[in-house]
Design a protein around this motif. Structure first.
Motif, short mmCIF file in Angstrom:
data_model
loop_
_atom_site.label_atom_id
_atom_site.label_comp_id
_atom_site.label_asym_id
_atom_site.label_seq_id
_atom_site.Cartn_x
_atom_site.Cartn_y
_atom_site.Cartn_z
N GLN A 1 5.35 11.18 3.12
CA GLN A 1 4.64 10.23 3.99
C GLN A 1 4.81 8.80 3.49
O GLN A 1 5.12 7.88 4.26
N ALA A 2 4.62 8.60 2.16
CA ALA A 2 4.74 7.26 1.59
C ALA A 2 6.18 6.74 1.73
O ALA A 2 6.41 5.54 1.97
N SER B 1 0.83 -1.21 0.00
CA SER B 1 0.00 0.00 0.00
C SER B 1 0.86 1.26 0.00
O SER B 1 0.61 2.22 -0.76
N SER B 2 1.87 1.26 0.86
CA SER B 2 2.74 2.45 0.89
C SER B 2 3.55 2.58 -0.39
O SER B 2 3.86 3.69 -0.83
N GLN B 3 3.90 1.42 -1.00
CA GLN B 3 4.63 1.46 -2.27
C GLN B 3 3.76 2.07 -3.37
O GLN B 3 4.23 2.87 -4.17
N ASN B 4 2.47 1.68 -3.38
CA ASN B 4 1.54 2.24 -4.37
C ASN B 4 1.39 3.75 -4.18
O ASN B 4 1.35 4.51 -5.14
N ALA B 5 1.27 4.16 -2.93
CA ALA B 5 1.15 5.60 -2.65
C ALA B 5 2.40 6.35 -3.07
O ALA B 5 2.33 7.47 -3.61
N LEU B 6 3.56 5.70 -2.83
CA LEU B 6 4.82 6.32 -3.24
C LEU B 6 4.90 6.43 -4.75
O LEU B 6 5.31 7.48 -5.30
#
Length: 413
Positions: A386-387, A20-25
């Protein structure tokens, strides 16, 4: 919580959060690199469709503005050429006024006429050779031209470019040539007699609604005295002169008018048909002179010719009467050119107003489109940070979760 080896729930949760954080990044990176927060329909399907419609409208409006600018350039090209036409017309009129003075000889007028003819030729050259994008704009060839000044079908401005400023198409005045009238002033025995003018009526009607009708009086003993009577008794509404063939030339000083000559000893109704006779329509360039045949005015009046067209191209200053007729023709031509130039000037203002309106529309649409699809760099950089932090934390936590099963080994020792 039980201690198990086969299923590491903490690791699975850490992996999901890391994805999820990778997608946001990735999303923040894409938006910052493209400047758009909608890079595909998957990002925002409705916004993507609206932004594309805005793109279509903006492109159409920008092209419409360019079209209006082209129309202004066309009008300016025509207007500049009309300035030269006007200058030549004024020079011709000055020469005609000069030639109308009785102090000049026929030789003098012939010299003046050379310049007149050259300037008439120059007017026609300008009309024939003034073009915009290979289209002639002063000979009426473009007709009623439509300019696309909007992004959608039907958003147009139509401009009447039918005016023809060739010398052969301007200066039209009603013209009438009676033919040789010498027989009207003689009896069969050759004794001169007078023509009774009490039944001769000169009528004229202008396209502006001006009308007039004058019944002559007195007696004419020659073609010249008949011309003098017409000039004096019509108060300048028509100009009559004796041509080289012994006939009467009549020009109207009422712009784009028709002339009728009828009655008694000067009647041509038997040849021209019922009603008014010798009608011309200068606006279409047509002239209906007296039809062929013999007429009776006490004695025979010779068959009349069809007369001249009354257009500017046929003008000259070889005689005083010709010079006077040319003045009338030039005044008519100047009116035509002035009206055309005024129309072109007014339509330039209209196109300029259109360009301003299109510019405002384009700006507002671009503002709306920006709201939908442009990335907010302040927000996106915050999301990127944040990401990035979450990504680093997720990796650290995943490493810790993956080491948890090793704790079971302690129990085997």
């Amino acid at each position: 919580m039980s201690l198990v080896i086969n299923t590491n729930i903490a690791s699975l949760q850490a992996q999901n959060n890391l994805v999820s954080s990778q997608n946001a990044l990735n999303q923040a990176t894409e938006r910052l690199s493209s400047g758009l927060k909608i890079n595909s329909a998957a990002d925002n399907a409705a916004g993507y469709a609206i932004a594309n419609r805005y793109t279509t409208q903006i492109g159409g409006l920008q092209q419409a503005s360019s079209n209006a600018s082209d129309a202004i350039n066309l009008a300016q090209t025509a207007g500049s050429a009309l300035d030269q036409v006007t200058a030549n017309l004024n020079a011709i009129r000055d020469l005609a006024v000069q030639a109308a003075n009785g102090t000049y000889s026929a030789t003098d007028r012939a010299s003046m006429n050379q310049e007149v003819q050259q300037r008439l030729s120059e007017i026609s050259r300008i009309a024939n050779q003034t073009t915009f994008n290979n289209a002639n704009i002063l000979n009426g060839a473009l007709g009623n031209t439509t300019f696309q000044v909007g992004a959608n079908v039907g958003q147009t401005i139509s401009v009447n470019l039918q005016t023809n400023v060739q010398a052969a198409a301007m200066g039209g005045v009603a013209a009438f040539d009676s033919g040789n009238l010498s027989g009207a002033f003689q009896t069969s025995g050759g004794v001169a007699t007078g023509m009774d003018l009490s039944s001769v009526t000169i009528g004229f009607t202008g396209t502006n609604g001006t009308t007039g009708s004058v019944t002559l009086s007195g007696t004419a003993n020659s073609a010249q005295s008949l011309a003098d009577a017409i000039n004096s008794q019509t108060s300048g509404a028509v100009n009559a002169s004796v041509d080289g063939n012994g006939g009467i030339n009549i020009f109207s000083s009422v712009t784009n008018s028709s002339i009728s000559v009828s009655g008694g000893t000067f009647d041509a109704s038997s040849a021209a048909g019922s009603g008014s006779t010798l009608i011309t329509n200068a606006s279409s360039g047509g002239v209906a002179g007296v039809a062929s045949g013999a007429y009776t005015a006490g004695t025979a009046i010779a068959a009349a010719s069809s007369g001249s067209s009354g257009m500017l191209a046929n003008g000259d200053v070889l005689t005083v009467s010709d010079a006077n007729a040319l003045i009338t023709q030039v005044d008519s031509a100047l009116s035509t050119v002035s009206d055309f130039a005024t129309q072109l000037g007014a339509v330039q203002n209209r196109f300029q107003s259109t360009i301003s309106t299109l510019s405002a529309q384009t700006t507002n649409l671009q503002s709306s489109q920006s709201t939908i699809q442009d990335a907010d760099f302040a927000a996106e950089t915050a999301a990127l940070s944040q990401a990035s932090v979450l990504q680093q934390a997720g990796i650290s936590v995943l490493a810790q979760a993956n080491s948890n099963p090793q704790m079971a080994l302690k129990l085997l020792q």
